[in-house]
Each structure stands twice: as C-alpha cells, then as structure tokens.
Write a protein that holds these residues in place. Structure first.
Motif, PDB file in Angstrom:
ATOM      1  N   SER A 127       0.842  -1.203   0.000  1.00 21.74           N
ATOM      2  CA  SER A 127       0.000   0.000   0.000  1.00 21.74           C
ATOM      3  C   SER A 127       0.877   1.254   0.000  1.00 21.74           C
ATOM      4  N   GLU A 128       2.074   1.137   0.596  1.00 21.11           N
ATOM      5  CA  GLU A 128       2.999   2.282   0.589  1.00 21.11           C
ATOM      6  C   GLU A 128       3.508   2.546  -0.830  1.00 21.11           C
ATOM      7  N   ILE A 129       3.837   1.456  -1.531  1.00 20.31           N
ATOM      8  CA  ILE A 129       4.309   1.600  -2.918  1.00 20.31           C
ATOM      9  C   ILE A 129       3.196   2.206  -3.776  1.00 20.31           C
ATOM     10  N   ALA A 130       1.966   1.736  -3.582  1.00 13.64           N
ATOM     11  CA  ALA A 130       0.832   2.267  -4.349  1.00 13.64           C
ATOM     12  C   ALA A 130       0.683   3.766  -4.108  1.00 13.64           C
ATOM     13  N   GLN A 131       0.802   4.152  -2.852  1.00 12.01           N
ATOM     14  CA  GLN A 131       0.675   5.566  -2.484  1.00 12.01           C
ATOM     15  C   GLN A 131       1.795   6.394  -3.124  1.00 12.01           C
ATOM     16  N   MET A 132       3.025   5.871  -3.082  1.00 12.90           N
ATOM     17  CA  MET A 132       4.167   6.605  -3.642  1.00 12.90           C
ATOM     18  C   MET A 132       4.033   6.773  -5.153  1.00 12.90           C
ATOM     19  N   VAL A 133       3.637   5.672  -5.827  1.00 12.52           N
ATOM     20  CA  VAL A 133       3.543   5.721  -7.285  1.00 12.52           C
ATOM     21  C   VAL A 133       2.427   6.674  -7.721  1.00 12.52           C
ATOM     22  N   SER A 134       1.320   6.693  -6.977  1.00 12.63           N
ATOM     23  CA  SER A 134       0.244   7.591  -7.419  1.00 12.63           C
ATOM     24  C   SER A 134       0.584   9.044  -7.098  1.00 12.63           C
TER      25      SER A 134
END
Length: 306
Positions: A127-134
C-alpha cells in the motif's frame, strides 16, 4: 458500376481517379496538431480516451504523442495497465495517472517489475508503494540504481534511520524523482545561513519534509521574521517546523495583531504562552476568539490599519 471490377493485383498500376475510389478507409491526417484528430483511426487512442486519459494534456509532454501512436493496445499497453493495477493504482485513477505519465506505456515490463521488487526489498509495503507511485507518477521510470542512490543520499545527508528515511519518502515521494541540487542547497541554507544544528535539521526535515524542496528565498524570509522580529529561538522552531510552510503574510498579520493586543507571548515558560502551531494553523475565527480573545471584526479592522 464499381462492384464489377475485380480486385486489382498489388502490382497493377491504377489511375489516380480509381485509387481515390478504392480507399474507403479514412486516411490518417498527415499534419495533425492534436492527438484528438487521430482518435477515430487509432484503436489504441480510443481505448486510452475511454480509460480517462486526457490527450490534450498528453500532447503537451515532449514526444508523448508520437510514443502513443506507435503503441498497440493489445500488444504493448494492456500488460502495463495490468501491472499498474497490480501495483495498486485504482481503475478510476489509471486515466489521470497515464495523463501525467504516458511514458510508462513505452517502458519494458520486466524493468518496471524489477523496480517494484527493489522497493519491496527495502521493506516498502504494497500500500505504501501504491501511495508513492500515485503521488509521484514518474517514480517507476527510474532505474534501481537511481532509486538506490537516492535512498543512500538521504540516509547519508540526513543521518536518519532507515525506517525514518522510508517514512520520509512515503510522505514525499518526489524526493526520489526530483533533482537533488535544490535539496542539497536547502540543507546548506538551514545549516550555514539559518544556523540550525545537524540534529535540529534532522528533526525539522522529518516533521516537515517539504522544507527540502521549498524556495530558499521563502525559507530565509520566514526564518528572518520568526527569529529576528518575533524572537523565536532555534529550538522552538525545531519543535514547530510547520511554520515554514505557512505564508509569511499570515504569520506577520497575526503576530502584529497579538502585539497590538499585548498578547504576543511565545515563551512556553509564561502563562499566556501561544505556540507557533496555534499561531499559524488555526482558521481566522478560532484564532481570534481563542488565541487573540478578540472578535474577527476587530482583526479585520486592525488589518485595514496596516
């Protein structure tokens, strides 16, 4: 009647007149200024528009238009979309995401997967990666080497723990994608010009990462006013670094109003102490009634006299 004419051999020469009648498919506009003109002819573009990609924004990005016209939806694009969904970009976010970063559609899928695997190896959760990428759409365009150098740079420069560095880039992922020069300069300004100690800078940056990318002029002016006019010592600024994100005008107006009322007390040892947080973050109404103990009308009348 045209129906009687046998299909011409590919080698057979035909008159221009005949050629014009055979071409039933509309031709691609040769010199088009907008991608919109291509949508009717390109299944790929039509599908991207359907996803919510804003072509008028995409064509402002260098070479992005040409890139999209060379890609095939089924062959090139579908797998990248599935990858982005795997990373955690929601369906309704795919359009806005690709509008900001159309280039990812031309990237090699394996390279993209390697970059995500690298972030996971550094203990970033899904979920952290998803947040960073968006929040930093270009993040996955950068090689593993670059991402690794970046994380190393912040660890060395700031001397923060791995966990804190991780937390920092989750909150401000453009630290991994932006230029490093301004960050180095801001750290220098804080240390050399503003006189903060290394451990103070660590605390300031950890609480308010935006300081690393803020305008140097604004940092200097805000510090000058807080420290030299209002008399706030370094250790108090370290406790409330979010004041550096506030507009100087707001700080100045409120401080002057408190001075006018005889309430400008920023020393925690005093009973009438006002914290910097209260000074800058409260809406005008609350600031007036609870901190200044005055009406919003008093405040507005006072501002007219400035």
């Amino acid at each position: 009647d045209w129906d009687d004419i046998p299909p011409s051999s590919a080698l057979e020469e035909i008159s221009e007149e005949e050629a014009v009648q055979i071409i039933a498919e509309p031709l691609l506009p040769l010199q088009s200024t907008t991608l919109r003109d291509y949508v009717d002819h390109s299944e790929t573009l039509a599908k991207l528009v359907h996803l919510g990609v804003d072509l008028s924004q995409v064509e402002k990005r260098q070479k992005a238009g040409q890139l999209l016209l060379t890609l095939d939806f089924e062959k090139d694009i579908r797998k990248i979309l599935l990858f982005l969904k795997d990373v955690g970009i929601e369906d309704n976010q795919l359009g806005p995401f690709l509008t900001k970063n159309p280039y990812i559609l031309g990237e090699d899928l394996e390279a993209l997967e390697t970059r995500v695997a690298y972030l996971k190896s550094k203990k970033f959760g899904n979920s952290e990666i998803a947040q960073m990428v968006s929040r930093a759409p270009y993040l996955l365009l950068f090689s593993v080497e670059r991402l690794d150098n970046r994380l190393g740079f912040f660890k060395n420069e700031l001397g923060l723990s791995v966990k804190k560095i991780k937390d920092l880039v989750i909150r401000l992922p453009r630290l991994l994608t932006g230029k490093l020069e301004p960050v180095k300069e801001n750290l220098q300004v804080c240390q050399i010009e503003l006189g903060f100690q290394r451990n103070e800078i660590q605390q300031i940056v950890y609480k308010t990462p935006k300081i690393l990318t803020a305008s140097k002029k604004r940092l200097r002016q805000t510090f000058d006013y807080l420290h030299n006019v209002m008399g706030i010592p370094h250790h108090m600024l370290t406790r409330f670094p979010q004041v550096f994100n506030s507009q100087l005008l707001r700080i100045r107006e409120r401080h002057m109003f408190l001075v006018f009322l005889g309430r400008a007390q920023y020393d925690p040892a005093q009973p009438s102490y006002i914290s910097l947080d209260q000074l800058v973050s409260l809406p005008n109404e609350v600031f007036c009634t609870e901190i200044a103990k005055a009406s919003i009308q008093d405040f507005e009348n006072f501002l007219k006299t400035l």
